[in-house]
Enzyme design. Structure first.
Site, mmCIF file in Angstrom:
data_model
loop_
_atom_site.group_PDB
_atom_site.id
_atom_site.type_symbol
_atom_site.label_atom_id
_atom_site.label_comp_id
_atom_site.label_asym_id
_atom_site.label_seq_id
_atom_site.Cartn_x
_atom_site.Cartn_y
_atom_site.Cartn_z
ATOM 1 C CB ALA A 190 27.904 47.070 -34.298
ATOM 2 C CG PHE A 243 25.174 49.252 -44.328
ATOM 3 C CD1 PHE A 243 25.859 49.270 -45.525
ATOM 4 C CD2 PHE A 243 24.083 48.408 -44.209
ATOM 5 C CE1 PHE A 243 25.468 48.476 -46.587
ATOM 6 C CE2 PHE A 243 23.676 47.614 -45.265
ATOM 7 C CZ PHE A 243 24.377 47.645 -46.461
ATOM 8 N N GLY A 244 27.065 50.344 -40.103
ATOM 9 C CA GLY A 244 27.534 51.367 -39.165
ATOM 10 C C GLY A 244 26.860 51.187 -37.824
ATOM 11 C CG MET A 247 11.965 47.487 -31.378
ATOM 12 S SD MET A 247 10.192 47.434 -31.120
ATOM 13 C CE MET A 247 9.924 45.690 -30.900
ATOM 14 C CD GLU A 248 10.752 50.415 -25.303
ATOM 15 O OE1 GLU A 248 10.531 49.393 -25.978
ATOM 16 O OE2 GLU A 248 10.017 51.414 -25.339
ATOM 17 C CG ASN A 249 13.110 44.440 -23.129
ATOM 18 O OD1 ASN A 249 13.911 44.751 -22.244
ATOM 19 N ND2 ASN A 249 11.811 44.434 -22.931
ATOM 20 N N GLY A 250 15.794 45.290 -27.136
ATOM 21 C CA GLY A 250 16.786 44.852 -28.123
ATOM 22 C C GLY A 250 16.428 43.529 -28.798
ATOM 23 C CB SER A 251 18.266 41.271 -30.978
ATOM 24 O OG SER A 251 19.457 41.291 -30.281
ATOM 25 C CG ASP A 300 19.200 36.402 -41.813
ATOM 26 O OD1 ASP A 300 19.316 35.332 -41.179
ATOM 27 O OD2 ASP A 300 20.028 37.325 -41.743
HETATM 28 P P1 AMP Z 1 20.706 45.470 -37.162
HETATM 29 O O1 AMP Z 1 21.724 46.057 -38.036
HETATM 30 O O2 AMP Z 1 19.315 45.848 -37.550
HETATM 31 O O3 AMP Z 1 20.839 43.996 -36.946
HETATM 32 O O4 AMP Z 1 20.938 46.140 -35.705
HETATM 33 C C1 AMP Z 1 22.057 45.842 -34.888
HETATM 34 C C2 AMP Z 1 21.654 45.846 -33.434
HETATM 35 O O5 AMP Z 1 21.147 47.125 -33.057
HETATM 36 C C3 AMP Z 1 20.519 44.865 -33.126
HETATM 37 O O6 AMP Z 1 20.982 43.585 -32.864
HETATM 38 C C4 AMP Z 1 19.885 45.505 -31.908
HETATM 39 O O7 AMP Z 1 20.578 45.157 -30.745
HETATM 40 C C5 AMP Z 1 20.073 46.996 -32.159
HETATM 41 N N1 AMP Z 1 18.865 47.571 -32.777
HETATM 42 C C6 AMP Z 1 18.583 47.677 -34.089
HETATM 43 N N2 AMP Z 1 17.396 48.257 -34.294
HETATM 44 C C7 AMP Z 1 16.900 48.528 -33.077
HETATM 45 C C8 AMP Z 1 15.674 49.115 -32.616
HETATM 46 N N3 AMP Z 1 14.755 49.529 -33.464
HETATM 47 N N4 AMP Z 1 15.494 49.233 -31.295
HETATM 48 C C9 AMP Z 1 16.446 48.795 -30.435
HETATM 49 N N5 AMP Z 1 17.599 48.219 -30.805
HETATM 50 C C10 AMP Z 1 17.839 48.089 -32.102
#
Ligand code: AMP
Length: 671
Positions: free
Chosen positions: A318, A321-322, A391-395, A435
């Site tokens: 999430a 913005f969505g 990005m396969e492994n996320g954050s 940030d």
């Molecule tokens: P953000 O709004 O960019 O913080 O995205 C929210 C969450 O979506 C992140 O914490 C990730 O877990 C996931 N996410 C965002 N962008 C990507 C990406 N390029 N590849 C994989 N996961 C993503």
């Protein structure tokens, strides 16, 4: 035969890469495992692949590697490579089953700093006041290259130097004083940044009566340039073959540059004019708000993608913005790729649409292997979307927490190196992130870390609300430098502070900085000089680097370029990571930067100790389980903590590192 190697980590440095991996899970019971590297390179939009050929260099070698690491140099810039790492043993060739590889994909960037060192190969005195220099450019280059000739009068106390630019491989420098020795150096500038200067060349012009240094034509040219800059023709300026200026030695905070050749001294340019000239640095980030029409910024920096090329597959997160989804993007005559799709929730206002898309117009200006890549935007549909690489492994924060303790220190340093490299790129472009935190770093399947989260809503310098509103509605206090919290002084140096916190998060596998301390307590502790202690098993050099990033005076903090160099050295010499931080008497709670043993709080009872490490809530757990004295702590370990009901990993870690400290320091536990 052995199974495939595992846990790849690739560290790309322009046109070289370090690959590391861990040994196969199954060695087949043999001790003679070696590794072979197979290389394919893919270029063009269609990513046509072919074997790499003989142009690359593998250090120590390509085949029969005894160790799980190799350095590959002389890759082509801006090229996609796949390296297949194969584990072999004496029986591999006898096995009928197909070979198992570990595949690592790598995209190189422009050849830059390390590979482009220019040496002058021809020097000639053309006339009494001019000298001609020539040099050899690189053989292969994608994109534009420009050379910078820097020269100054030898033994001049003032050390004013002149910088001239050219796209040619030679230059005649004129307007020199007769009978004077000058020092010349040349370097290249490409999209990947500046190369290093070649050696210094000293040349003396012949003796002659002093002439006027600046001809009327030159003054006219300079005046024209001045007018052009003033009227916003900065781009045109940077493309001129020769545009000289002198950088005088003076306070960098009021940096002013004046044009070359004495007579033009009155032509002072302000820093603003110069920053738009993009001289002498690399590309500069353009804030979307400098556009009158924000949609134009989107058009300039982001590619419009037809919605029919996108297939949304599943929700992965999430955003502000969505939803964020994963899916596939298939553009005409390109191979299908996995992408992340951020969408703007229905019922958005025009301002929300603008803020949402501003992230794309920022991201679209960057091109670096450690910055999340923008594929494009969908703005022509009702459903507005931003498409980025997947990005396969996320954050990074959740990824590390999920794999607590599973990576080697060198793998962690590799991740940190990637983040620092991405941040160096951003700071070179004058972009301040504000940030930087592990939650805003994304990790791909090769453990490559990329900086993300370029939303505008938190970076509005002129909006009085903005300093206090990030995604969560507040400045991320734990990650933010004191001067940024106190008076909103956000700079690359405050990003360096945040980077130090990210280092701490990475080495502690996603621990929350300052644990459960309140924001107010964090601000107070930092102001009093306390800093986070080294995480468990943290190499001394890494904690020292963290402390350097947390210097109170921002000018004392290292620059991102220096951080990258330090981490590179550590990666090249992993034994430097062996010396761990002593479990100092103070390491349990925040470490005061100027701490010595007397500053540490001494505790005498188990209750006092729990209060001191902010774990007072567990007093009953300990006493119910029969732990009454400090001495009894000697028996505490992880499974014991589980048994007595202390199960939160963060709390366990904190208690255990303190207990370890107690075991080292004896009966009077200091915290
Ligand atoms: P953000 O709004 O960019 O913080 O995205 C929210 C969450 O979506 C992140 O914490 C990730 O877990 C996931 N996410 C965002 N962008 C990507 C990406 N390029 N590849 C994989 N996961 C993503």
């Amino acid at each position: 035969p052995p199974s495939a190697p595992e846990n790849p980590i690739s560290t790309v440095n322009e046109t070289s890469v370090i690959l590391e991996w861990s040994s196969p899970r199954d060695s087949g019971g043999r001790g003679d495992i070696t590794y072979n590297i197979h290389c394919k390179k893919c270029s063009g939009d269609s990513r046509k692949c072919s074997p790499c050929g003989s142009g690359l260099h593998f250090v120590p070698r390509q085949y029969e590697l005894a160790y799980t690491k190799v350095l590959i140099t002389d890759l082509l810039p801006h090229t996609f490579y796949t390296f297949n790492i194969e584990a072999m043993s004496g029986v591999s060739e006898l096995s009928p089953s197909p070979k198992q590889y570990l595949s690592v994909n790598v995209t190189t960037s422009q050849a830059g700093e390390t590979s482009l060192t220019l040496n002058v190969i021809l020097k000639e005195r053309k006339s009494k006041d001019s000298i001609t220099l020539a040099w050899q450019g690189p053989e292969r280059i994608n994109g534009a290259i420009e050379y910078e000739v820097i020269y100054y009068e030898k033994n001049q106390r003032e050390q004013n130097y002149t910088v001239l630019k050219t796209r040619l491989n030679s230059m005649t420098v004129d307007g020199l004083k007769p009978g004077t020795t000058y020092v010349f150096r040349v370097r290249a500038h490409t999209d990947g940044g500046y190369g290093t200067y070649g050696g210094e060349i000293e040349l003396e012009t012949s003796h002659e009566v002093l002439r006027k240094y600046c001809s009327t034509t030159q003054i006219h040219l300079l005046l024209t340039i001045f007018i052009l800059v003033g009227t916003g023709f900065a781009k045109f300026m940077t493309q001129r073959l020769h545009c000289g200026y002198i950088k005088a030695k003076q306070d960098p905070d009021e940096e002013k540059m004046h044009f070359q050749h004495g007579r033009a001294d009155s032509l002072f340019l302000t820093r603003t004019a110069l920053s738009s000239m993009k001289l002498p640095g690399s590309r500069t980030y353009v804030h979307p708000h400098t556009y009158e029409d924000p949609n134009q910024a989107i058009r300039d920096f982001a590619k419009e993608i037809d919605a029919s090329s996108i297939r949304i597959e599943r929700v992965i997160g999430a955003g502000e913005f969505g939803e964020v989804c994963s899916g596939r993007l298939k553009l005409p005559s390109k191979r299908e790729i996995c992408v992340a799709i951020k969408s703007l929730k229905a019922g958005y206002s025009e301002k929300q649409r603008r803020d949402f898309l501003s992230e794309a117009s920022i991201m679209g200006q960057f091109d670096h292997p450690n910055i999340i890549r923008l594929e494009g935007v969908v703005t022509k549909c009702k459903l507005v979307m931003i498409i980025t690489e997947f990005m396969e492994n996320g954050s990074l924060d959740s990824f590390l927490r999920k794999h607590d303790g599973q990576f080697t220190m060198i793998q962690l340093v590799g991740m940190l190196r990637g983040i620092a490299s991405g941040m160096k790129y951003l700071s070179d472009m004058n972009y301040v992130h504000r940030d930087l935190a592990a939650r805003n770093i994304l990790v791909n399947s090769n453990l490559v870390c990329k900086v993300s989260d370029f939303g505008l809503s938190r970076v509005l310098e002129d909006d009085p609300e903005a300093a206090y509103t990030t995604r969560g509605g507040k400045i991320p206090i734990r990650w933010t430098a004191p001067e940024a919290i106190a008076y909103r002084k956000f700079t690359s140096a405050s990003d360096v502070w945040s980077y130090g916190i990210v280092m701490w998060e990475v080495v502690s596998f996603g621990e929350r900085p300052y644990w459960e301390m309140s924001n107010q307590d964090v601000i107070k502790a930092i102001d009093e000089g306390y800093r986070l202690p080294a995480p468990m098993d943290c190499p001394l050099v890494l904690h020292q680097l963290m402390l350097d990033c947390w210097e109170k005076a921002r000018s004392d903090r290292p620059k991102f370029g220096q951080i990258v160099n330090i981490l590179d050295k550590l990666i090249r010499n992993p034994s430097s990571l062996k010396q761990l931080t002593q479990s100092s008497a103070c390491s349990v709670i925040l470490l005061r930067q100027d701490a010595n043993a007397q500053d540490c709080l001494t505790v005498a009872t188990l209750e006092e100790w729990l209060d001191a490490i902010k774990m007072g809530q567990y007093k009953e757990n300990f006493s119910a389980a029969g732990y009454v004295t400090l001495e009894s702590l000697i028996y505490v370990n992880g499974s014991e903590l589980n048994k007595i009901g202390i199960t939160l990993p963060g709390h366990q870690k904190r208690i255990l590192s303190s207990v370890q400290n107690f075991q080292t320091h004896g009966a009077h536990l200091q915290v």
